[in-house]
Design an enzyme around this catalytic site. Sequence first.
Site, PDB file in Angstrom:
ATOM      1  N   THR A 156       0.832  -1.194   0.000  1.00  0.00           N
ATOM      2  CA  THR A 156       0.000   0.000   0.000  1.00  0.00           C
ATOM      3  C   THR A 156       0.871   1.249   0.000  1.00  0.00           C
ATOM      4  O   THR A 156       1.815   1.344   0.791  1.00  0.00           O
ATOM      5  CB  THR A 156      -0.982   0.075   1.188  1.00  0.00           C
ATOM      6  OG1 THR A 156      -1.645   1.345   1.126  1.00  0.00           O
ATOM      7  CG2 THR A 156      -0.273  -0.066   2.528  1.00  0.00           C
ATOM      8  N   ASP A 158       0.038   3.759   1.326  1.00  0.00           N
ATOM      9  CA  ASP A 158      -0.259   4.409   2.609  1.00  0.00           C
ATOM     10  C   ASP A 158       0.776   4.062   3.677  1.00  0.00           C
ATOM     11  O   ASP A 158       0.868   4.751   4.697  1.00  0.00           O
ATOM     12  CB  ASP A 158      -1.639   3.986   3.108  1.00  0.00           C
ATOM     13  CG  ASP A 158      -2.741   4.296   2.106  1.00  0.00           C
ATOM     14  OD1 ASP A 158      -3.842   3.724   2.227  1.00  0.00           O
ATOM     15  OD2 ASP A 158      -2.482   5.088   1.186  1.00  0.00           O
ATOM     16  N   MET A 200      -2.780  11.142  -0.687  1.00  0.00           N
ATOM     17  CA  MET A 200      -3.482   9.935  -0.220  1.00  0.00           C
ATOM     18  C   MET A 200      -2.832   9.458   1.079  1.00  0.00           C
ATOM     19  O   MET A 200      -1.926  10.109   1.602  1.00  0.00           O
ATOM     20  CB  MET A 200      -3.413   8.836  -1.293  1.00  0.00           C
ATOM     21  CG  MET A 200      -4.523   8.950  -2.308  1.00  0.00           C
ATOM     22  SD  MET A 200      -4.525   7.530  -3.420  1.00  0.00           S
ATOM     23  CE  MET A 200      -6.083   7.783  -4.259  1.00  0.00           C
ATOM     24  N   GLY A 201      -3.357   8.289   1.580  1.00  0.00           N
ATOM     25  CA  GLY A 201      -2.782   7.819   2.826  1.00  0.00           C
ATOM     26  C   GLY A 201      -3.869   7.382   3.787  1.00  0.00           C
ATOM     27  O   GLY A 201      -3.574   6.984   4.909  1.00  0.00           O
ATOM     28  N   GLU A 273      -5.121  13.147   3.307  1.00  0.00           N
ATOM     29  CA  GLU A 273      -6.561  13.128   2.980  1.00  0.00           C
ATOM     30  C   GLU A 273      -7.429  12.773   4.182  1.00  0.00           C
ATOM     31  O   GLU A 273      -8.583  13.189   4.259  1.00  0.00           O
ATOM     32  CB  GLU A 273      -6.827  12.131   1.849  1.00  0.00           C
ATOM     33  CG  GLU A 273      -6.478  10.699   2.205  1.00  0.00           C
ATOM     34  CD  GLU A 273      -6.757   9.702   1.084  1.00  0.00           C
ATOM     35  OE1 GLU A 273      -6.427   8.524   1.276  1.00  0.00           O
ATOM     36  OE2 GLU A 273      -7.332  10.107   0.055  1.00  0.00           O
TER      37      GLU A 273
HETATM   38  O1  F6P Z   1      -5.395   2.333   0.153  1.00  0.00           O
HETATM   39  C1  F6P Z   1      -4.794   2.935  -0.849  1.00  0.00           C
HETATM   40  C2  F6P Z   1      -5.537   4.152  -1.318  1.00  0.00           C
HETATM   41  O2  F6P Z   1      -4.866   4.668  -2.374  1.00  0.00           O
HETATM   42  C3  F6P Z   1      -5.745   5.207  -0.221  1.00  0.00           C
HETATM   43  O3  F6P Z   1      -4.631   6.056  -0.080  1.00  0.00           O
HETATM   44  C4  F6P Z   1      -6.949   5.943  -0.731  1.00  0.00           C
HETATM   45  O4  F6P Z   1      -7.657   6.560   0.306  1.00  0.00           O
HETATM   46  C5  F6P Z   1      -7.779   4.828  -1.333  1.00  0.00           C
HETATM   47  O5  F6P Z   1      -6.877   3.830  -1.724  1.00  0.00           O
HETATM   48  C6  F6P Z   1      -8.571   5.253  -2.531  1.00  0.00           C
HETATM   49  O6  F6P Z   1      -9.404   4.201  -2.824  1.00  0.00           O
HETATM   50  P1  F6P Z   1     -10.109   4.004  -4.253  1.00  0.00           P
HETATM   51  O7  F6P Z   1      -9.140   3.315  -5.098  1.00  0.00           O
HETATM   52  O8  F6P Z   1     -11.275   3.103  -3.887  1.00  0.00           O
HETATM   53  O9  F6P Z   1     -10.520   5.324  -4.742  1.00  0.00           O
END
Ligand code: F6P
Length: 404
Positions: A156, A158, A200-201, A273
């Site tokens: 990830t 994150d 993100m994160g 975020e």
């Molecule tokens: O978990 C990884 C991530 O990129 C997070 O940083 C972000 O909040 C989320 O996925 C976004 O999810 P999606 O791909 O469902 O928009």
Amino acid sequence: MYELPKQIMNFKLNDYVGILTAGGPAPGLNATIQAFVYAAYENNIGVIGFHDGYLGVLERNFSILVPEALDPNRTHISSINKVNVMGVSGIIDKPGSILRNSRTNLMKIQGGIERAKQVTEELKLKALACLGGDDTLAVAIELHKQGVHVVGAPKTIDNDVMGTDYCFGFDSAINAVAKFIRSLMYDAKSTNGVLVVETMGRRAGWIALEGGAAGGAHAILIPALYRAKVEDKDLYPELEEYRNMDFNVDSVVEIIKRRLNRGKRYTIICVAEGYTDEILEKIIEKESKDIPKDEFGHTRLDKLGVAKIVADYIAEKLSIRTRAIQTGYLSRTTATSAFDAYMSINYGIHLLQLIQQGKYGKMVAMEASQFVIKDLSVAVGKIRYVQPWRFKNISKFWSWTLTG
Ligand code: F6P
């Protein structure tokens, strides 16, 4: 049920293993897949890749993965017995996942875990390797409880999976964010503006802190600053120092004021975020009320846009030009950094070793620069927040830049 071939090119195959990638895409997934496949065939183990995460298991949607999709005459092979064949050579630096991802949550689908188990049994898979973050690994744990041989690796951007010091994808993401901020600095300087850059994160602020600091952001807001005050103290003793810290959006307003007093009429703020604090909490709750949640119950933070909320707050407080920028998806599909490619190759090799050693229900993790084996269970139930010392160091740096 489909009978997997016992011989592919010159490889006599004694077993087959499965691999899938789930959750948000991250640089390093393809490098992990390539290394895992090479290591498998090196040990006469065939590999099938399920498409679209756990959904591919339910739908029996998979391809046979081979080191190189070429027959002995070096002619391209596209399928075997009507099953798609994919070569993995040359994907080491490719962002995203050749298998595609989804956030399919087997625990939320009636009989989802049982059906997935049945598919792995019908295909006589020796084991299933799951590449993902805490949500993906939580599903893997349920499969393990039902007797499916699963192994996992923490993927990830994150970097928030407990039990490991490093999740692949993170380094690439912070390199991207640092690059964005360095470019945006020219916009801020040319417009005497305050730019609020959102990263993100999800609930942790690793990307904002390390990407923001490396990019030269003048202040950074991460979730742990406030979360530490609301999380269970016994569950999160490691966040104690945050509880004595008083840093929030008003502290950022003070930093901007001090910069203005020093004639520095531009400022870049980096915000994770998932950030909130006692000042913005009500606004964020109100704004989040009608925002949809994903299959694991997470609010779609891209729709919330905390950077805009912070930018509006600063504009109102200081009557100055502010703009908000979301960097999320760009940082997730950026080029795979050398560090991530290297780490991912190792994660792929260690994953196959776990299977060969019969160490199921385990994940490969990084600890003190060593690859170690951990129970999958350590990866769920807690968020790996940014440690206080990391924030304190960087916040000292901001105050120094002001006096410099
Ligand atoms: O978990 C990884 C991530 O990129 C997070 O940083 C972000 O909040 C989320 O996925 C976004 O999810 P999606 O791909 O469902 O928009």
